[in-house]
Design a protein around this motif. Structure first.
Motif, PDB file in Angstrom:
ATOM      1  N   GLN A   1     -27.019   0.526  -4.288  1.00 61.24           N
ATOM      2  CA  GLN A   1     -27.780   0.738  -3.064  1.00 61.24           C
ATOM      3  C   GLN A   1     -29.252   0.974  -3.404  1.00 61.24           C
ATOM      4  O   GLN A   1     -29.639   1.020  -4.573  1.00 61.24           O
ATOM      5  N   ASP A   2     -30.082   1.155  -2.387  1.00 55.19           N
ATOM      6  CA  ASP A   2     -31.523   1.256  -2.620  1.00 55.19           C
ATOM      7  C   ASP A   2     -31.939   2.578  -3.254  1.00 55.19           C
ATOM      8  O   ASP A   2     -33.077   2.730  -3.697  1.00 55.19           O
ATOM      9  N   ALA A   3     -31.050   3.543  -3.303  1.00 49.33           N
ATOM     10  CA  ALA A   3     -31.311   4.804  -4.010  1.00 49.33           C
ATOM     11  C   ALA A   3     -29.979   5.337  -4.514  1.00 49.33           C
ATOM     12  O   ALA A   3     -28.920   5.022  -3.989  1.00 49.33           O
ATOM     13  N   GLY A   4     -30.072   6.160  -5.539  1.00 49.97           N
ATOM     14  CA  GLY A   4     -28.876   6.734  -6.133  1.00 49.97           C
ATOM     15  C   GLY A   4     -28.831   6.495  -7.627  1.00 49.97           C
ATOM     16  O   GLY A   4     -29.126   5.397  -8.096  1.00 49.97           O
ATOM     17  N   PHE A   5     -28.498   7.534  -8.398  1.00 50.62           N
ATOM     18  CA  PHE A   5     -28.424   7.405  -9.850  1.00 50.62           C
ATOM     19  C   PHE A   5     -27.488   8.462 -10.414  1.00 50.62           C
ATOM     20  O   PHE A   5     -27.140   9.448  -9.758  1.00 50.62           O
ATOM     21  N   ASN A   6     -27.113   8.252 -11.668  1.00 48.50           N
ATOM     22  CA  ASN A   6     -26.272   9.197 -12.397  1.00 48.50           C
ATOM     23  C   ASN A   6     -26.686   9.166 -13.856  1.00 48.50           C
ATOM     24  O   ASN A   6     -26.611   8.122 -14.504  1.00 48.50           O
ATOM     25  N   ARG A   7     -27.138  10.291 -14.389  1.00 48.52           N
ATOM     26  CA  ARG A   7     -27.533  10.405 -15.790  1.00 48.52           C
ATOM     27  C   ARG A   7     -26.839  11.619 -16.389  1.00 48.52           C
ATOM     28  O   ARG A   7     -26.814  12.691 -15.787  1.00 48.52           O
TER      29      ARG A   7
ATOM     30  N   SER B   1     -28.770   3.436   1.286  1.00 48.45           N
ATOM     31  CA  SER B   1     -28.239   4.747   0.907  1.00 48.45           C
ATOM     32  C   SER B   1     -28.583   5.831   1.913  1.00 48.45           C
ATOM     33  O   SER B   1     -27.953   6.878   1.947  1.00 48.45           O
ATOM     34  N   PHE B   2     -29.634   5.606   2.731  1.00 44.48           N
ATOM     35  CA  PHE B   2     -30.156   6.603   3.672  1.00 44.48           C
ATOM     36  C   PHE B   2     -30.511   7.901   2.947  1.00 44.48           C
ATOM     37  O   PHE B   2     -30.418   8.987   3.498  1.00 44.48           O
ATOM     38  N   ALA B   3     -30.911   7.754   1.678  1.00 48.02           N
ATOM     39  CA  ALA B   3     -31.224   8.928   0.857  1.00 48.02           C
ATOM     40  C   ALA B   3     -32.486   8.649   0.051  1.00 48.02           C
ATOM     41  O   ALA B   3     -33.234   7.712   0.336  1.00 48.02           O
TER      42      ALA B   3
ATOM     43  N   ARG C   1     -28.517  13.396   9.179  1.00 45.66           N
ATOM     44  CA  ARG C   1     -28.417  13.654   7.741  1.00 45.66           C
ATOM     45  C   ARG C   1     -28.519  15.148   7.474  1.00 45.66           C
ATOM     46  O   ARG C   1     -29.568  15.757   7.663  1.00 45.66           O
ATOM     47  N   GLN C   2     -27.400  15.722   7.035  1.00 46.94           N
ATOM     48  CA  GLN C   2     -27.360  17.144   6.682  1.00 46.94           C
ATOM     49  C   GLN C   2     -27.515  17.300   5.176  1.00 46.94           C
ATOM     50  O   GLN C   2     -26.966  16.525   4.400  1.00 46.94           O
ATOM     51  N   VAL C   3     -28.269  18.305   4.763  1.00 48.23           N
ATOM     52  CA  VAL C   3     -28.486  18.579   3.348  1.00 48.23           C
ATOM     53  C   VAL C   3     -28.158  20.047   3.083  1.00 48.23           C
ATOM     54  O   VAL C   3     -28.540  20.927   3.853  1.00 48.23           O
TER      55      VAL C   3
ATOM     56  N   PRO D   1     -34.199   1.646  10.909  1.00 49.59           N
ATOM     57  CA  PRO D   1     -34.782   2.986  10.719  1.00 49.59           C
ATOM     58  C   PRO D   1     -36.299   3.004  10.675  1.00 49.59           C
ATOM     59  O   PRO D   1     -36.908   4.032  10.978  1.00 49.59           O
ATOM     60  N   GLY D   2     -36.928   1.915  10.239  1.00 43.93           N
ATOM     61  CA  GLY D   2     -38.385   1.873  10.178  1.00 43.93           C
ATOM     62  C   GLY D   2     -38.953   2.827   9.146  1.00 43.93           C
ATOM     63  O   GLY D   2     -38.299   3.211   8.169  1.00 43.93           O
ATOM     64  N   ALA D   3     -40.219   3.248   9.373  1.00 44.05           N
ATOM     65  CA  ALA D   3     -40.917   4.099   8.408  1.00 44.05           C
ATOM     66  C   ALA D   3     -40.247   5.459   8.249  1.00 44.05           C
ATOM     67  O   ALA D   3     -40.390   6.114   7.211  1.00 44.05           O
ATOM     68  N   ALA D   4     -39.505   5.896   9.263  1.00 40.37           N
ATOM     69  CA  ALA D   4     -38.833   7.198   9.184  1.00 40.37           C
ATOM     70  C   ALA D   4     -37.810   7.246   8.057  1.00 40.37           C
ATOM     71  O   ALA D   4     -37.431   8.328   7.600  1.00 40.37           O
ATOM     72  N   TYR D   5     -37.391   6.071   7.589  1.00 40.13           N
ATOM     73  CA  TYR D   5     -36.409   6.002   6.504  1.00 40.13           C
ATOM     74  C   TYR D   5     -36.930   6.683   5.238  1.00 40.13           C
ATOM     75  O   TYR D   5     -36.154   7.229   4.456  1.00 40.13           O
ATOM     76  N   ASN D   6     -38.250   6.647   5.044  1.00 39.34           N
ATOM     77  CA  ASN D   6     -38.853   7.215   3.839  1.00 39.34           C
ATOM     78  C   ASN D   6     -39.145   8.705   3.970  1.00 39.34           C
ATOM     79  O   ASN D   6     -39.701   9.305   3.056  1.00 39.34           O
TER      80      ASN D   6
END
Length: 803
Positions: free
Chosen positions: A306-312, A370-372, A428-430, A487-492
């Motif tokens: 997806q456009d964001a997300g990682f695992n290290r 990813s919406f993240a 989106r809850q965090v 979502p537009g610019a609000a996505y960021n």
């Protein structure tokens, strides 16, 4: 020690042409190296006393680093041997080590043949015939019954996934190994990397390691996994009920030191910027080989599709074995891991009265969004210390003492998303959290194998102490909703700074910091009684005293949910071998329980939930272990089921019963040399047979029971002789029928069926291995129970050096 992970951006792509050129270059170098002139060669065969080839036997020249491993036909070759006289040793776990003398002459080939007999050791060391032919068959284990009991003698059903199978399938994630276990389904990944799967229609966690508590709140690295054991059905008799489900349990068995020096370094790369480096180093620390050491380690970096997300992550697992004397052996090992990752994708559908969408495919949500944000992440730490002391009291009795201490924590931000489909919005809850877990587990077993008259008894009796403490420090906030279609610019705008500002502005609550403490004390006894050499009966019983000290909130000094429960768990089984050591009929009654900590409206303490299983089936281990199969029918009834109390929102009621029944079948076959087949099928019929009025669940399949039908298949072939010996191919896949994310009489949300196809090609040699794997060849779109999109087509290149 503090590990700090910083983002690494791998901006490269491997074209198919470049990949072919790379593989070709490596193969040419390997063949060129093999074609160089040598001083001398040693060839030969290794067979067992019954005349069958002995695959995997290690043949080494003492006081040198030269050696080889016998192939599937029992042949071995050691090249580049300087001229001279040598002592050559053939050894394998469960076979008597054999030593011979050999003279090597320049430019000539010396031939040495071995015939090894079986030694009188523990079951998992003695019963190695399956490894000689069927390299994916390692059913013989003492973990399931805690006794030296063969699969055909055991009335319980279980599956085993070996490290050899995971290596062939180029497994880089622990849960990928579960593709080979009937009925486990798509992994459910939680916000901190913890995973669960299905077993007989029940959500089942990965909380057991080497048969004791291995509670890992984070992701599990597969680097030190020797095998995965899926033990089916309620297992309350010999295992802690807090760590198992009514469908069974998953026991991960780690790699242990052995008596020969052998190491392997592997690098893996591929889609989604995968970069993974692993090492497996094994060596004896003294000449007598009474002190053995092994360490497995892994460095892992991977991005999401997806456009964001990682695992290290970084992972180290050292282990050491002391053979103190002929009676006493001490094993000590550890798992130490640090990680940095983004939260797993989690999406809840709109179940309100205004909801109009009932299938995840109809949402129209972008599969790769990813919406993240990569800045919204968390850190994880894991330290797991384990020790095992085996002491031989006499020829008939041994003592087994196990101790485990675990620390597991997640610190940072985790996410959860909810849809409002009437407005095409996503909320989106965090949660800003710090969740440390502290686990202590101690077991003391006494294991006997003796005769009373002409009747053989195998008995295990023991006691167990388990304690789990946790400190939950968390604050949850909700970010402004955005359109999930456009979502537009609000996505960021989903950033750590904005989330932190909301967390800091949130009004403190007493429940922001909670301390939990629970313990269990257990005693158990299990006896396998041989009525004849073909008929045996098993009887087991366990008593547990569970003490939950409740949730303590220091802010107001209150404790809630504290209670104590005592539960009994019996187990019975019968096995009759129609053909000795080949075909057995079995039946079992098994019981399990779960302690219930939910809160009722009138504060009435809940009773433990109980599950009772009846099961019958057939086990086959025939044709010199080339065919192994288990087919069974089970019926599990659950009482005292808790569910939301419709009359009192926020509380629970204990008024439900559940039935889970079905068929499971597994086949592990090696019909001809080089050909291996692993296949499975599971049909599960689960339903709520009794539900409280107003819950809208009566007669329905629980949503978290997953697909009713699941199937798995893997077929591979490796060339066993000739100039391309070691070249192999494999293909297979998984199927799951449609399932539900929500299933009530008022609202249903469906997850569609799926079929995935995987394929691999590899070239395996004594000194190196090269493999390439494609997962999800057809680019199937499919989802987990949490509506997390699964990986599209993915390629992985694996290169190993063995020495």
């Amino acid at each position: 020690m503090q590990f700090v992970f910083t983002p690494i951006n791998y901006n490269y792509r491997i074209s198919f042409k470049q990949l072919l050129l790379s593989i070709s270059s490596i193969l040419l170098l390997a063949f060129s190296a093999g074609a160089q002139t040598t001083n001398g060669t040693i060839k030969g065969t290794v067979k067992t006393s019954d005349g069958n080839p002995a695959e995997f036997v290690n043949v080494v020249l003492t006081d040198t680093k030269l050696g080889a491993t016998a192939g599937q036909t029992g042949h071995f070759t050691i090249k580049n041997v300087p001229t001279g006289n040598y002592t050559i040793v053939a050894s394998y776990i469960g076979l008597q080590t054999q030593t011979k003398q050999v003279t090597v002459t320049a430019g000539e080939t010396a031939t040495i043949n071995f015939v090894l007999t079986e030694g009188a050791k523990d079951l998992q060391e003695v019963y190695v015939k399956s490894a000689k032919h069927n390299k994916f068959l390692k059913k013989e284990t003492e973990d399931v019954a805690r006794l030296p009991l063969k699969n055909l003698e055991n009335p319980q059903v279980y599956s085993v996934v070996t490290s050899e199978l995971m290596k062939e399938q180029i497994v880089t994630s622990y849960v990928d190994g579960f593709k080979n276990i009937p009925g486990t389904g798509v992994p459910l990944v939680y916000n901190n990397g913890r995973t669960t799967l299905l077993s007989r229609g029940f959500v089942t966690g990965n909380f057991i390691r080497n048969s004791v508590a291995g509670y890992n709140f984070n992701a599990i690295d597969p680097a030190d996994i020797e095998k995965i054991e899926a033990i089916k059905g309620p297992t309350g008799t010999l295992f802690n009920s807090s760590l198992a489900s009514f469908g069974g349990l998953f026991n991960r068995v780690t790699k242990q030191p052995n008596e020969w020096a052998k190491s392997e370094i592997t690098y893996q790369t591929g889609s989604f910027d995968l970069n993974r480096l692993t090492a497996d180093v094994n060596l004896p620390l003294n000449k007598d080989k009474t002190v053995l050491f092994r360490v497995n380690a892994a460095l892992h970096n991977e991005h999401s599709f997806q456009d964001a997300g990682f695992n290290r992550s970084i992972f180290v697992a050292p282990s050491i074995t002391f053979h103190v004397n002929d009676r006493l052996t001490v094993d000590i090992d550890a798992e130490i891991g640090n990680g940095n990752a983004t939260s797993a994708y989690r999406l809840a559908p709109d179940v309100s009265a205004k909801a109009t969408i009932h299938n995840v495919k109809d949402l129209g949500i972008d599969y790769k969004r990813s919406f993240a944000n990569n800045g919204v992440d968390y850190l994880s730490r894991q330290i797991d210390i384990y020790s095992l002391i085996n002491y031989k009291i006499s020829e008939n009795w041994k003592s087994q003492t196990m101790f485990n201490k675990t620390f597991s924590t997640t610190t940072g931000m985790v996410t959860a998303f909810t849809l409002v489909d009437s407005t095409k919005q996503i909320k989106r809850q965090v949660t800003q959290q710090d969740y440390p877990y502290y686990i202590t587990n101690v077991q003391q077993n006494f294991i006997g194998d003796f005769k009373i008259g002409h009747f053989r008894n195998r008995i295990v009796t023991g006691i167990e102490y388990y304690n789990q403490k946790s400190n939950w420090n968390n604050v949850s906030v909700t970010m402004p909703s955005i359109s999930y279609i456009d979502p537009g610019a609000a996505y960021n705008g989903f950033t750590a700074d904005k989330i932190s500002a909301l967390v800091n502005a949130a009004a403190p609550k007493a429940g922001d910091y909670v301390q939990n403490n629970q313990s269990s004390y257990a005693a158990y006894l299990s006896d396998v009684f041989n009525i004849t050499d073909r008929l045996n009966a098993m009887a087991s019983i366990r008593i547990d005293r569970f003490v939950n000290k409740g949730a303590y909130t220091p802010a107001d000094g209150k404790t809630t949910g504290n209670f104590s429960q005592t539960a009994w768990s019996p187990k019975f089984g019968l096995v009759y071998q129609l053909a000795k050591d080949q075909i057995s009929l079995f039946g079992n009654y098994m019981n399990g329980f779960n302690n219930v900590s939910a809160t009722s409206f009138d504060n009435t303490p809940f009773k433990p939930q109980y599950a009772n299983q009846w099961e019958a089936g057939v086990k086959v281990d025939a044709w010199d272990h080339k065919i192994s199969s288990t087919i069974s029918y089970y019926d599990i009834s659950v009482t005292n089921t808790t569910m939301d109390d419709p009359a009192h929102p926020g509380f629970s009621t204990q008024a439900g019963t559940q039935l889970s029944k079905g068929i499971e079948a597994e086949l592990i076959a090696n019909p001809v040399s080089g050909l291996n087949i692993v296949a499975g099928f599971a049909y599960n019929d689960s339903k709520i047979t009794s539900a409280a009025p107003g819950t809208n669940l009566q007669g329905l399949r629980p949503a978290n029971s997953g697909p009713a039908r699941l199937a798995n298949l893997w077929i591979s072939y490796r060339i066993t002789q000739g100039v391309v010996q070691g070249l192999g191919f494999g293909a297979g896949g998984n199927y799951g029928s449609d399932s539900y994310q929500t299933n009530t009489t008022k609202f249903k949300f469906t997850i569609p069926s799926y079929t995935t196809v995987d394929a691999t090609v590899f070239y395996d040699q004594p000194k190196y291995r090269i493999g390439f794997k494609l997962d999800n060849l057809t680019n199937e779109k499919y989802w987990s129970f949490r509506l997390a999109p699964q990986n599209p087509t993915r390629g992985t290149l694996s290169m190993s050096i063995k020495f």
